[in-house]
Enzyme design. Structure first.
Site, PDB file in Angstrom:
ATOM      1  N   ARG A   1       0.979  -1.113  -0.091  1.00 32.75           N
ATOM      2  CA  ARG A   1       0.028   0.128   0.113  1.00 32.75           C
ATOM      3  C   ARG A   1       0.817   1.231  -0.081  1.00 32.75           C
ATOM      4  NH1 ARG A   1      -2.085  -3.699   3.740  1.00 32.75           N
ATOM      5  NH2 ARG A   1      -4.160  -4.392   3.261  1.00 32.75           N
TER       6      ARG A   1
ATOM      7  N   LYS B   1      -1.985  -2.788   7.887  1.00 35.14           N
ATOM      8  CA  LYS B   1      -3.504  -2.479   8.019  1.00 35.14           C
ATOM      9  C   LYS B   1      -3.923  -3.362   9.137  1.00 35.14           C
ATOM     10  CE  LYS B   1      -7.876  -2.224   5.628  1.00 35.14           C
ATOM     11  NZ  LYS B   1      -8.560  -2.301   4.369  1.00 35.14           N
TER      12      LYS B   1
ATOM     13  N   HIS C   1      -2.908   2.245  -5.309  1.00 26.58           N
ATOM     14  CA  HIS C   1      -3.551   1.078  -5.059  1.00 26.58           C
ATOM     15  C   HIS C   1      -3.708  -0.028  -6.255  1.00 26.58           C
ATOM     16  CE1 HIS C   1      -4.619  -1.130  -1.216  1.00 26.58           C
ATOM     17  NE2 HIS C   1      -5.625  -1.717  -1.986  1.00 26.58           N
TER      18      HIS C   1
ATOM     19  N   ARG D   1      -0.951  -2.502  -6.506  1.00 25.17           N
ATOM     20  CA  ARG D   1      -1.144  -3.617  -5.484  1.00 25.17           C
ATOM     21  C   ARG D   1      -2.149  -4.613  -6.226  1.00 25.17           C
ATOM     22  NH1 ARG D   1      -0.982  -5.060   0.168  1.00 25.17           N
ATOM     23  NH2 ARG D   1      -2.974  -6.004   0.722  1.00 25.17           N
TER      24      ARG D   1
ATOM     25  N   HIS E   1      -3.695 -10.392   3.983  1.00 28.07           N
ATOM     26  CA  HIS E   1      -5.092 -10.556   4.141  1.00 28.07           C
ATOM     27  C   HIS E   1      -5.222 -11.379   5.357  1.00 28.07           C
ATOM     28  CE1 HIS E   1      -6.101  -9.341  -0.338  1.00 28.07           C
ATOM     29  NE2 HIS E   1      -5.996  -8.132   0.522  1.00 28.07           N
TER      30      HIS E   1
ATOM     31  N   TYR F   1      -9.242 -11.701  -6.687  1.00 29.32           N
ATOM     32  CA  TYR F   1      -8.435 -11.727  -7.917  1.00 29.32           C
ATOM     33  C   TYR F   1      -8.396 -12.723  -8.808  1.00 29.32           C
ATOM     34  CZ  TYR F   1      -6.187  -7.979  -4.989  1.00 29.32           C
ATOM     35  OH  TYR F   1      -6.117  -6.712  -4.252  1.00 29.32           O
TER      36      TYR F   1
END
Length: 322
Positions: A135, A160, A265, A268, A291, A300
């Protein structure tokens, strides 16, 4: 309301609990919105019904995304349950519509077309986003000690969800990144001569008063100016602000004449998609992106059509009948 005793006490409570500055700003923003929505009534005079009305208004009248509504809910739950020690129970508000939007992904050719429109530091940052799946905030907060050139690894600290993770470093970025590190250390040396240095996390500066002189704590992408530390007020050098990169990227996108909605973003997203297209295991991609749940990474597979599992369009069957 800004600077009011209530808001300042709330800010202090957030900092005592060790939340990030980004979370602090977000929570205070939504709590202020909640107070203003109800005509500046004090939260102690409100409760579940007012929260329900506010969250439903966000969904019905403001049409916010489901994640935006969740953030607002988290802020209010923190306020009432953690700070005011009041249980909210079942709120029963109108949920925002859950919309699955496929992320914008560039082709490898488009990635390099944009990168070639950039130069020096700005080019290196975008290359890091694409090459390591970072990010923009994670990239700009990298410090010298977060890069391991020998093992081609990047350590993301306090990402995050306050998580740490390790991701890839492209071998093509070793030389330019080492050069950037040398430039950053030169800036640090000049600052140190004035008794200044990079901003430090939490209470590290009090625990280790000379930590600002350690090369490991220097930002790789430092700001061009000094500023007061957001917590202590002491003069220091923070990392480069993300708006600098965003502006440079938008100029590069215009120059490349690619007609997609592209942000930092996007690189990414492209990192994850291109890894999956090359045959990388989805669990590995999940770890590299940080994640919590593989279902987040699975978006994705929809971008590249893997969820079709080889299914062909019925129109293509006409080719078989010829």
């Amino acid at each position: 309301m800004a600077g009011s005793p209530f808001i300042e006490s709330l800010r202090a409570e957030i900092r005592v609990r060790g939340y990030s500055l980004r979370t602090e700003k977000t929570y205070i923003f939504w709590i202020k919105r909640f107070i203003l929505f109800h005509g500046k009534r004090h939260p102690r005079d409100m409760g579940p019904e007012e929260i329900k009305a506010f969250l439903s208004w966000l969904a019905v009248s403001r049409h916010v995304a489901v994640n935006t509504q969740k953030v607002a809910l988290n802020a209010l739950v923190f306020l009432y349950q953690k700070v005011m020690h009041r249980q909210l129970g079942e709120l029963g508000f109108q949920p925002a519509r859950k919309q699955r939007r496929l992320p914008v992904v560039l082709t490898p050719e488009e990635v390099f077309k944009i990168i070639n429109q950039l130069s020096d530091r700005n080019q290196l940052v975008i290359q890091m986003l694409y090459g390591s799946g970072l990010r923009i905030s994670e990239c700009l907060r990298l410090r010298v000690q977060d890069i391991c050139f020998s093992s081609l690894a990047v350590t993301v600290k306090d990402g995050k969800g306050n998580k740490d993770r390790i991701t890839l470093l492209s071998k093509h970025l070793v030389a330019p990144l080492q050069e950037m590190v040398n430039l950053a250390l030169a800036v640090q040396k000049t600052d140190n001569e004035q008794g200044l240095g990079p901003s430090l996390p939490d209470a590290l500066g009090r625990k280790y008063p000379n930590a600002f002189r350690s090369p490991g704590w220097m930002y790789i992408f430092p700001s061009s100016t000094l500023c007061p530390h957001p917590l202590t007020g002491e003069l220091c050098r923070h990392h480069l602000h993300d708006t600098v990169i965003r502006k440079a990227l938008q100029a590069a996108v215009r120059a490349s004449d690619i007609r997609k909605k592209i942000s930092c973003h996007t690189f990414r997203h492209s990192f994850a998609t291109h890894l999956l297209q090359s045959g990388c295991d989805i669990r590995t991609v999940q770890e590299l992106l940080g994640h919590n749940d593989v279902s987040t990474t699975q978006i994705y597979t929809h971008v590249i059509g893997q969820h079709f599992a080889g299914t062909t369009s019925p129109l293509d069957r006409f080719q078989l009948l010829k």
